[in-house]
Design a protein around this motif. Structure first.
Motif, PDB file in Angstrom:
ATOM      1  N   THR A  67       0.835  -1.213   0.000  1.00 29.90           N
ATOM      2  CA  THR A  67       0.000   0.000   0.000  1.00 29.90           C
ATOM      3  C   THR A  67       0.863   1.254   0.000  1.00 29.90           C
ATOM      4  O   THR A  67       0.599   2.209  -0.741  1.00 29.90           O
ATOM      5  CB  THR A  67      -0.922   0.011   1.225  1.00 29.90           C
ATOM      6  OG1 THR A  67      -1.683  -1.180   1.243  1.00 29.90           O
ATOM      7  CG2 THR A  67      -1.851   1.206   1.197  1.00 29.90           C
ATOM      8  N   SER A  68       1.913   1.236   0.814  1.00 26.80           N
ATOM      9  CA  SER A  68       2.804   2.411   0.876  1.00 26.80           C
ATOM     10  C   SER A  68       3.470   2.634  -0.469  1.00 26.80           C
ATOM     11  O   SER A  68       3.562   3.766  -0.951  1.00 26.80           O
ATOM     12  CB  SER A  68       3.890   2.212   1.939  1.00 26.80           C
ATOM     13  OG  SER A  68       3.320   2.005   3.185  1.00 26.80           O
ATOM     14  N   GLU A 101       0.995   4.116  -2.866  1.00 23.76           N
ATOM     15  CA  GLU A 101       0.704   5.532  -2.563  1.00 23.76           C
ATOM     16  C   GLU A 101       1.813   6.436  -3.049  1.00 23.76           C
ATOM     17  O   GLU A 101       1.549   7.492  -3.636  1.00 23.76           O
ATOM     18  CB  GLU A 101       0.537   5.708  -1.050  1.00 23.76           C
ATOM     19  CG  GLU A 101      -0.864   5.430  -0.570  1.00 23.76           C
ATOM     20  CD  GLU A 101      -1.057   5.884   0.855  1.00 23.76           C
ATOM     21  OE1 GLU A 101      -2.110   5.533   1.403  1.00 23.76           O
ATOM     22  OE2 GLU A 101      -0.185   6.562   1.411  1.00 23.76           O
ATOM     23  N   VAL A 102       3.054   6.023  -2.813  1.00 24.82           N
ATOM     24  CA  VAL A 102       4.188   6.852  -3.246  1.00 24.82           C
ATOM     25  C   VAL A 102       4.216   6.933  -4.768  1.00 24.82           C
ATOM     26  O   VAL A 102       4.475   7.980  -5.356  1.00 24.82           O
ATOM     27  CB  VAL A 102       5.509   6.295  -2.678  1.00 24.82           C
ATOM     28  CG1 VAL A 102       6.705   7.007  -3.273  1.00 24.82           C
ATOM     29  CG2 VAL A 102       5.533   6.421  -1.162  1.00 24.82           C
ATOM     30  N   LEU A 150       1.579   9.254  -5.898  1.00 26.52           N
ATOM     31  CA  LEU A 150       1.980  10.635  -5.612  1.00 26.52           C
ATOM     32  C   LEU A 150       2.940  11.145  -6.672  1.00 26.52           C
ATOM     33  O   LEU A 150       2.848  12.286  -7.129  1.00 26.52           O
ATOM     34  CB  LEU A 150       2.637  10.692  -4.231  1.00 26.52           C
ATOM     35  CG  LEU A 150       2.880  12.058  -3.633  1.00 26.52           C
ATOM     36  CD1 LEU A 150       1.589  12.796  -3.446  1.00 26.52           C
ATOM     37  CD2 LEU A 150       3.611  11.918  -2.307  1.00 26.52           C
ATOM     38  N   THR A 201      -7.376   6.680  -3.330  1.00 29.70           N
ATOM     39  CA  THR A 201      -7.265   7.827  -4.243  1.00 29.70           C
ATOM     40  C   THR A 201      -6.486   8.929  -3.553  1.00 29.70           C
ATOM     41  O   THR A 201      -6.373   8.953  -2.326  1.00 29.70           O
ATOM     42  CB  THR A 201      -8.644   8.397  -4.617  1.00 29.70           C
ATOM     43  OG1 THR A 201      -9.284   8.826  -3.403  1.00 29.70           O
ATOM     44  CG2 THR A 201      -9.513   7.379  -5.307  1.00 29.70           C
ATOM     45  N   LEU A 202      -5.929   9.837  -4.345  1.00 28.60           N
ATOM     46  CA  LEU A 202      -5.335  11.025  -3.763  1.00 28.60           C
ATOM     47  C   LEU A 202      -5.552  12.176  -4.722  1.00 28.60           C
ATOM     48  O   LEU A 202      -5.893  11.982  -5.883  1.00 28.60           O
ATOM     49  CB  LEU A 202      -3.847  10.826  -3.446  1.00 28.60           C
ATOM     50  CG  LEU A 202      -2.843  10.646  -4.563  1.00 28.60           C
ATOM     51  CD1 LEU A 202      -2.375  11.965  -5.149  1.00 28.60           C
ATOM     52  CD2 LEU A 202      -1.605   9.922  -4.003  1.00 28.60           C
TER      53      LEU A 202
END
Lengths: 268, 162
Positions: free
Chosen positions: A47-48, A51-52, A55, A144-145
């Motif tokens: 997950t990390s 996310e990175v 991003l 989402t981000l």
């Protein structure tokens, strides 16, 4: 009766097997529990990473958007028609995620003083057409981000000839009777011949054989009222100057370069 | 001979404890990594807000003859702050801009901008990022003083405050 030594031996026979079974059972329980925890740890790690990666994708798209707007002369006027805008797309370098770019007009004002925000919206020194809000959203299986920023307009050049145009009302003639007024509007033009939005101006009067005054102007200087009168030298009130002419000057600064335009007005 | 009964249980218990410790270490490391990823996202958004502040200053410098207003000789810094909205008009954060025009006069010709991006509430932000930029405010070309500056307010330097 069983002798004591033999009784002890009988009691201890088979205890090694029981011991081993209990040890195995204990070890299996511990390992199963730890496997579940390790699974969680691996999931967290994935997950990390996702996310990175998302991003990075969002940052890349935002910087591309900024580059496009600031390097394309007609971008601010034509951005609603930008292909791929407001639709989900995939990126060849980030296959596990989709991204979407949204743009919106950014209403803004220029603070001559810090209290500019206290003025009604219609009376502020507006900069409503000089930038865009850019929003990049990324979605993947884990979430989402969103990244949001502001992008200023592309810098242009002044039009080579007649960079400022002053229009007056009434426009039939530039003659002002004693005590009369002239409504003025001014526009600035860029090298592509387009009226530059959000330009701000200052007004002044250059005396000639007569003189008048700028009675009032809008806070952004895009409109002004010229009056054929000047303040009395002593006392309160105004008087009209003699018959003659003077110049009305509008000045504007865009992209660090200042331009002025003079309008000859006949005063009766 | 010393009795070795029960050593297997003790050995398994010790092994189990060791495995637990290793797994907890791994789990806590991944939790920290997850927290770092979240924090990184907030920091990147805060940096985007700081960049939005710089872009906002550029918009005003480009279009406004009287910006920044020179309040008084004893007050050579003008500052303002604005909210940053997304496309749905929701407030994402704020940027605070300070413009220092002490060095705009020759021979320096520099306009120093400090833009701070605040994610979330203005007084209790989740993350903050500060960018310092120096803009070329010299009216003349630095390489040829007889020509006007062709790129006024060009960014000469931009660094992130630690």
């Amino acid at each position: 009766m069983i002798p004591r030594a033999r009784r002890t031996s009988l009691m201890t026979r088979g205890l090694s097997l029981v011991e081993a079974l209990m040890a195995n059972f204990l070890l299996a329980t511990v390992i199963l529990g730890l496997m579940a925890l390790s699974g969680n740890a691996l999931r967290l790690s994935a997950t990390s990473r996702a996310e990175v990666s998302a991003l990075r994708l969002a940052e890349t798209e935002l910087s591309e958007c900024r580059e496009w707007l600031q390097n394309s002369p007609g971008a601010l006027a034509s951005w609603p028609g930008l292909p791929g805008l407001a639709s989900w797309r995939s990126h060849p370098d980030f296959l596990a995620a989709e991204y979407r770019v949204d743009l919106a007009a950014q209403p803004d004002y220029s603070p001559f003083w810090q209290r500019e925000m206290l003025y009604p919206a219609g009376d502020r020194r507006s900069l409503d057409h000089s930038g865009l809000r850019a929003q990049v959203r990324v979605r993947w299986s884990g979430g989402t981000l969103k990244l949001v920023s502001l992008i200023a307009d592309h810098r242009r050049q002044w039009r080579a000839s007649n960079p400022l145009e002053i229009s007056s009302q009434p426009s039939a003639s530039l003659t002002v009777a004693k005590g009369g007024q002239l409504e003025l509007k001014v526009k600035a033009f860029n090298s592509q011949g387009q009226a530059e939005p959000d330009a701000m101006f200052t007004w002044s009067v250059q005396p000639g054989t007569s003189c008048g005054m700028i009675q009032s102007q809008s806070r952004d200087g895009r409109q002004a009222i010229f009056a054929h009168q000047v303040p009395k030298r002593s006392g309160v009130g105004f008087i009209s100057g003699p018959t003659g002419s003077c110049f009305i000057v509008a000045t504007c600064r865009l992209w660090g370069q200042e331009r002025s335009e003079r309008l000859l007005v006949n005063l009766q | 001979m010393r009795s070795v009964r029960g050593f297997l249980l003790i050995f398994c218990l010790m092994l189990g404890v060791l495995l637990c410790l290793l797994t907890m270490a791994l789990l806590s490391q991944q939790l920290l990594g997850r927290g770092s990823a979240k924090k990184l996202q907030d920091l990147v958004q805060a940096r985007c807000l700081a960049e939005a502040g710089l872009e906002n200053v550029r918009m005003k410098l480009d279009k406004d003859l009287r910006f920044p207003p020179h309040l008084a000789p004893e007050c050579p810094v003008f500052s303002y702050s604005q909210a940053c909205y997304d496309v749905d008009d929701q407030v994402i954060g704020f940027y605070k801009v300070e413009i220092d025009y002490r060095l705009t006069a020759p021979p320096y010709g520099l306009l120093k901008i400090r833009s701070e991006g605040l994610l979330g509430e203005a007084f209790q932000p989740r993350a903050r990022c500060c960018l310092r930029a120096e803009l070329d405010a010299s009216p003349w070309d630095r390489s040829n003083a007889s020509n006007p500056n062709p790129d006024l307010y060009k960014t000469l330097n931009c660094v992130e405050e630690p």
